[in-house]
Design a protein around this motif. Structure first.
Motif, PDB file in Angstrom:
ATOM      1  N   GLU A  57      -1.408 -17.294  -1.825  1.00 13.14           N
ATOM      2  CA  GLU A  57      -0.455 -16.340  -2.488  1.00 13.14           C
ATOM      3  C   GLU A  57      -1.368 -15.259  -2.054  1.00 13.14           C
ATOM      4  OE1 GLU A  57       0.232 -17.103  -6.790  1.00 13.14           O
ATOM      5  OE2 GLU A  57      -1.490 -18.250  -6.429  1.00 13.14           O
ATOM      6  N   THR A  58      -3.008 -14.818  -2.193  1.00 15.87           N
ATOM      7  CA  THR A  58      -2.941 -13.073  -1.555  1.00 15.87           C
ATOM      8  C   THR A  58      -2.209 -12.987  -0.055  1.00 15.87           C
ATOM      9  OG1 THR A  58      -5.605 -13.563  -2.873  1.00 15.87           O
ATOM     10  CG2 THR A  58      -4.785 -11.870  -1.333  1.00 15.87           C
ATOM     11  N   ALA A  59      -2.822 -13.831   0.728  1.00 13.65           N
ATOM     12  CA  ALA A  59      -2.524 -14.186   1.772  1.00 13.65           C
ATOM     13  C   ALA A  59      -0.568 -13.772   2.316  1.00 13.65           C
ATOM     14  CB  ALA A  59      -2.551 -15.295   3.372  1.00 13.65           C
ATOM     15  N   ALA A  60       0.016 -14.173   1.299  1.00  8.86           N
ATOM     16  CA  ALA A  60       1.256 -14.014   1.589  1.00  8.86           C
ATOM     17  C   ALA A  60       1.559 -12.361   0.770  1.00  8.86           C
ATOM     18  CB  ALA A  60       2.371 -14.837   0.657  1.00  8.86           C
ATOM     19  N   ALA A  61       1.345 -12.750  -0.386  1.00 10.61           N
ATOM     20  CA  ALA A  61       1.165 -10.828  -0.579  1.00 10.61           C
ATOM     21  C   ALA A  61       0.333  -9.576   0.180  1.00 10.61           C
ATOM     22  CB  ALA A  61       0.590 -11.000  -2.323  1.00 10.61           C
ATOM     23  N   VAL A  62      -0.633  -9.359   1.137  1.00  9.41           N
ATOM     24  CA  VAL A  62      -1.434  -8.895   1.340  1.00  9.41           C
ATOM     25  C   VAL A  62      -1.746  -9.443   2.696  1.00  9.41           C
ATOM     26  CG1 VAL A  62      -1.258  -6.971  -0.105  1.00  9.41           C
ATOM     27  CG2 VAL A  62      -3.478  -8.858  -0.077  1.00  9.41           C
ATOM     28  N   PRO A  63      -1.012  -9.733   3.557  1.00  9.94           N
ATOM     29  CA  PRO A  63      -1.076 -10.555   4.833  1.00  9.94           C
ATOM     30  C   PRO A  63      -2.486  -9.496   6.177  1.00  9.94           C
ATOM     31  CG  PRO A  63       1.696  -9.404   5.514  1.00  9.94           C
ATOM     32  CD  PRO A  63       0.973  -9.520   3.905  1.00  9.94           C
ATOM     33  N   GLU A  64      -2.151  -7.836   5.892  1.00 16.99           N
ATOM     34  CA  GLU A  64      -2.735  -6.893   6.707  1.00 16.99           C
ATOM     35  C   GLU A  64      -4.255  -6.503   5.788  1.00 16.99           C
ATOM     36  OE1 GLU A  64      -2.438  -6.010   9.554  1.00 16.99           O
ATOM     37  OE2 GLU A  64      -0.783  -7.118   9.519  1.00 16.99           O
ATOM     38  N   LEU A  65      -4.547  -7.316   3.933  1.00 15.83           N
ATOM     39  CA  LEU A  65      -6.274  -7.405   3.813  1.00 15.83           C
ATOM     40  C   LEU A  65      -6.865  -7.022   4.798  1.00 15.83           C
ATOM     41  CD1 LEU A  65      -7.468  -6.907   1.382  1.00 15.83           C
ATOM     42  CD2 LEU A  65      -7.259  -9.950   1.275  1.00 15.83           C
ATOM     43  N   ILE A  66      -7.333  -8.734   5.225  1.00 13.23           N
ATOM     44  CA  ILE A  66      -8.611  -8.460   6.484  1.00 13.23           C
ATOM     45  C   ILE A  66      -8.682  -7.273   7.086  1.00 13.23           C
ATOM     46  CG2 ILE A  66      -9.762 -10.121   7.382  1.00 13.23           C
ATOM     47  CD1 ILE A  66      -8.958 -12.018   5.778  1.00 13.23           C
ATOM     48  N   ASN A  67      -7.342  -6.828   7.903  1.00 10.86           N
ATOM     49  CA  ASN A  67      -7.657  -5.976   8.993  1.00 10.86           C
ATOM     50  C   ASN A  67      -7.290  -4.674   8.578  1.00 10.86           C
ATOM     51  OD1 ASN A  67      -7.483  -7.827  10.991  1.00 10.86           O
ATOM     52  ND2 ASN A  67      -5.165  -7.801  11.359  1.00 10.86           N
ATOM     53  N   VAL A  68      -7.470  -4.148   6.919  1.00  7.70           N
ATOM     54  CA  VAL A  68      -7.421  -3.198   6.566  1.00  7.70           C
ATOM     55  C   VAL A  68      -9.157  -2.290   5.893  1.00  7.70           C
ATOM     56  CG1 VAL A  68      -6.602  -2.098   4.094  1.00  7.70           C
ATOM     57  CG2 VAL A  68      -5.061  -2.793   5.998  1.00  7.70           C
ATOM     58  N   ILE A  69      -9.359  -3.744   5.501  1.00  9.19           N
ATOM     59  CA  ILE A  69     -11.354  -3.795   5.335  1.00  9.19           C
ATOM     60  C   ILE A  69     -12.232  -3.885   6.427  1.00  9.19           C
ATOM     61  CG2 ILE A  69     -13.087  -5.550   4.410  1.00  9.19           C
ATOM     62  CD1 ILE A  69     -11.381  -6.676   2.366  1.00  9.19           C
ATOM     63  N   LYS A  95      -6.900   7.837  14.931  1.00  9.22           N
ATOM     64  CA  LYS A  95      -7.733   6.903  14.842  1.00  9.22           C
ATOM     65  C   LYS A  95      -7.484   6.578  13.429  1.00  9.22           C
ATOM     66  CE  LYS A  95     -11.895   7.902  17.652  1.00  9.22           C
ATOM     67  NZ  LYS A  95     -13.481   8.793  17.347  1.00  9.22           N
ATOM     68  N   LEU A  96      -6.608   7.038  12.651  1.00  5.21           N
ATOM     69  CA  LEU A  96      -6.120   6.861  11.077  1.00  5.21           C
ATOM     70  C   LEU A  96      -4.917   5.789  11.413  1.00  5.21           C
ATOM     71  CD1 LEU A  96      -8.165   9.555   9.239  1.00  5.21           C
ATOM     72  CD2 LEU A  96      -8.735   6.851   8.727  1.00  5.21           C
ATOM     73  N   ASP A  97      -4.112   6.361  12.036  1.00  9.29           N
ATOM     74  CA  ASP A  97      -2.692   5.340  11.856  1.00  9.29           C
ATOM     75  C   ASP A  97      -2.482   4.425  11.371  1.00  9.29           C
ATOM     76  OD1 ASP A  97      -1.925   8.418  13.353  1.00  9.29           O
ATOM     77  OD2 ASP A  97      -1.685   7.045  15.078  1.00  9.29           O
ATOM     78  N   TYR A  98      -3.354   3.306  12.024  1.00  9.29           N
ATOM     79  CA  TYR A  98      -3.469   2.315  11.218  1.00  9.29           C
ATOM     80  C   TYR A  98      -3.778   2.032   9.523  1.00  9.29           C
ATOM     81  CZ  TYR A  98      -4.025  -2.655   9.916  1.00  9.29           C
ATOM     82  OH  TYR A  98      -4.646  -3.744   9.168  1.00  9.29           O
ATOM     83  N   SER A 106     -11.929   2.865   1.101  1.00 10.34           N
ATOM     84  CA  SER A 106     -12.872   1.671   0.699  1.00 10.34           C
ATOM     85  C   SER A 106     -13.362   1.410  -0.788  1.00 10.34           C
ATOM     86  CB  SER A 106     -14.193   2.652   1.586  1.00 10.34           C
ATOM     87  OG  SER A 106     -15.611   1.337   0.931  1.00 10.34           O
ATOM     88  N   ALA A 107     -13.347   2.823  -1.859  1.00  9.87           N
ATOM     89  CA  ALA A 107     -13.693   2.713  -3.001  1.00  9.87           C
ATOM     90  C   ALA A 107     -13.316   2.313  -3.556  1.00  9.87           C
ATOM     91  CB  ALA A 107     -13.678   4.636  -3.388  1.00  9.87           C
ATOM     92  N   ALA A 127      -2.779   0.504   4.381  1.00 11.98           N
ATOM     93  CA  ALA A 127      -4.105   0.893   3.489  1.00 11.98           C
ATOM     94  C   ALA A 127      -3.386   0.834   2.097  1.00 11.98           C
ATOM     95  CB  ALA A 127      -4.446   1.495   3.087  1.00 11.98           C
ATOM     96  N   GLU A 128      -2.429   1.593   1.966  1.00  9.98           N
ATOM     97  CA  GLU A 128      -1.501   1.997   0.599  1.00  9.98           C
ATOM     98  C   GLU A 128      -0.591   0.357   1.115  1.00  9.98           C
ATOM     99  OE1 GLU A 128      -1.101   5.933  -0.135  1.00  9.98           O
ATOM    100  OE2 GLU A 128      -0.988   6.174   2.008  1.00  9.98           O
ATOM    101  N   ALA A 129      -0.315  -0.264   1.213  1.00  6.62           N
ATOM    102  CA  ALA A 129       0.524  -1.344   0.733  1.00  6.62           C
ATOM    103  C   ALA A 129      -0.128  -2.372  -0.143  1.00  6.62           C
ATOM    104  CB  ALA A 129       1.721  -1.284   1.860  1.00  6.62           C
ATOM    105  N   VAL A 130      -1.613  -2.348   1.186  1.00  4.96           N
ATOM    106  CA  VAL A 130      -2.494  -3.315   0.662  1.00  4.96           C
ATOM    107  C   VAL A 130      -2.842  -3.414  -0.851  1.00  4.96           C
ATOM    108  CG1 VAL A 130      -4.802  -4.190   0.958  1.00  4.96           C
ATOM    109  CG2 VAL A 130      -2.949  -4.430   3.427  1.00  4.96           C
ATOM    110  N   ILE A 131      -3.181  -2.200  -0.948  1.00  2.00           N
ATOM    111  CA  ILE A 131      -3.595  -2.116  -2.427  1.00  2.00           C
ATOM    112  C   ILE A 131      -2.507  -2.122  -3.383  1.00  2.00           C
ATOM    113  CG2 ILE A 131      -4.590   0.025  -4.077  1.00  2.00           C
ATOM    114  CD1 ILE A 131      -5.728   1.155  -1.468  1.00  2.00           C
ATOM    115  N   LYS A 132      -1.357  -1.623  -3.702  1.00  3.54           N
ATOM    116  CA  LYS A 132      -0.160  -1.766  -4.056  1.00  3.54           C
ATOM    117  C   LYS A 132      -0.238  -3.418  -4.314  1.00  3.54           C
ATOM    118  CE  LYS A 132       4.147  -0.512  -5.613  1.00  3.54           C
ATOM    119  NZ  LYS A 132       5.069   0.747  -5.195  1.00  3.54           N
TER     120      LYS A 132
END
Length: 343
Positions: free
Chosen positions: A288-300, A319-322, A198-199, A327-332
């Motif tokens: 472009e954001t959705a193409a680069a990080v499609p899981e962004l909103i699910n991660v949030i 519980k942390l598996d997803y 989150s940070a 998360a790291e792929a979305v951040i990168k």
């Protein structure tokens, strides 16, 4: 005696006022922990001596000390500015024990909290000596444990961040610092993974808001509780290309406040400020954001849900598996896109 006239029956209103007061004192507000800690009812503070609630007792003592320049709380703020974070950790440990949660804690970490707790008593109470056997491992200036393993982990984490995200991340100094803390958490398999994710995301969205926020977008946003509007927002995000199944929660008033001052925003409100601002721009980055990080909103959404109670969860919990897988792929991906767009 203490004056609670500034408080109301609303814990959220009291949180804002008590947070502000604690910052004037000099207490730190690490990752917004104070806001959750001070969400307490006026009645609980008025009855703090009998209720025994930790946050109510702390708030009552803080309010009482305003009239006395020599009150020990001023000394506490100088010596242990991180005390509210410490108390939040102790409260979480206590809750896990009471509710029988099967969470294993590192012994050294818990022992460190004990040292800090005793040091707090030494500061607040006269004639209480503080002699620690692990000489050289406790900093009486900061009231923190000096853990050589932790220092090594942090250095390793910073090195790993450099290899993993640089040079793209170099322009985002706050995010790099938060990334190092996330990597340290991974190396240590600590209990704060959702908080660290989150940070990092908050730091990135604050940067995005500084470059892309459009204040006029706020006027068109409807309440999360408006089911029709919420469904339309979900469909809109899916149409943008995001792989999203559930809309992250937001409070409309807090979202409006974040549009006014994004530096005070939380993960969800920062995301929505950025998202609706992009919707309002002709040069929108959403496709472009959705193409680069499609899981962004699910991660949030996952991050927000997992940190909701007290932010602490066993690193090996299923519980942390997803979140750990995405998360790291979305951040990168987000950092790479921001760097590509020179934001």
């Amino acid at each position: 005696m203490y004056n609670t006239d500034i408080l109301t029956a609303s814990p959220s209103d009291n949180s804002e006022k008590l947070c502000s007061a604690s910052l004037r004192y000099g207490f730190e507000n690490s990752e917004g922990i104070n806001k959750k800690f001070f969400a307490v009812k006026k009645g609980s503070i008025n009855n703090a001596e009998n209720s025994g609630e930790l946050n109510a007792l702390f708030a009552a003592c803080m309010l009482a000390s305003f009239s006395y320049n020599e009150h020990p709380f001023f000394r506490l703020a100088r010596k242990m500015p991180n005390i509210i974070t410490l108390l939040s950790k102790l409260e979480a440990l206590r809750n896990d024990a009471v509710h029988g949660n099967e969470i294993e804690y590192n012994f050294e970490s818990v022992k460190g909290l004990h040292y800090q707790n005793m040091y707090m008593a030494h500061i607040l109470l006269d004639n209480i000596s503080f002699n620690i056997k692990d000489e050289g491992r406790f900093d009486t200036e900061s009231g923190e444990i000096i853990n050589l393993n932790e220092i090594k982990r942090l250095k390793n984490a910073e090195s790993f961040v450099t290899q993993k995200y640089m040079p793209d991340a170099s322009r985002y100094k706050t995010a790099v610092k938060k990334l190092a803390e996330l990597e340290k958490e991974i190396l240590a398999e600590g209990n704060c993974y959702p908080l660290r994710v989150s940070a990092v995301l908050e730091a990135l969205f604050k940067h995005l808001c500084s470059k892309r926020l459009t204040a006029e977008a706020a006027s068109s946003v409807k309440s999360y509780n408006d089911k029709e509007a919420a469904q339309n927002y979900l469909l809109m995000m899916q149409k943008d290309g995001f792989n999203v199944s559930k809309l992250p929660y937001y409070d409309l008033r807090k979202l409006s406040d974040t549009f006014v001052n994004y530096n005070k925003g939380t993960l969800n409100t920062l995301f929505y400020c950025w998202y609706f601002s992009e919707k309002n721009r002709e040069d929108s980055l959403l496709p472009e954001t959705a193409a680069a990080v499609p899981e962004l909103i699910n991660v949030i959404n996952s991050t927000s849900v997992l940190r909701a109670h007290n932010g602490y969860i066993d690193y090996n919990s299923k519980k942390l598996d997803y979140l750990k897988n995405n998360a790291e792929a979305v951040i990168k991906g987000l950092i790479c896109l921001m760097a590509e767009k020179k934001l």
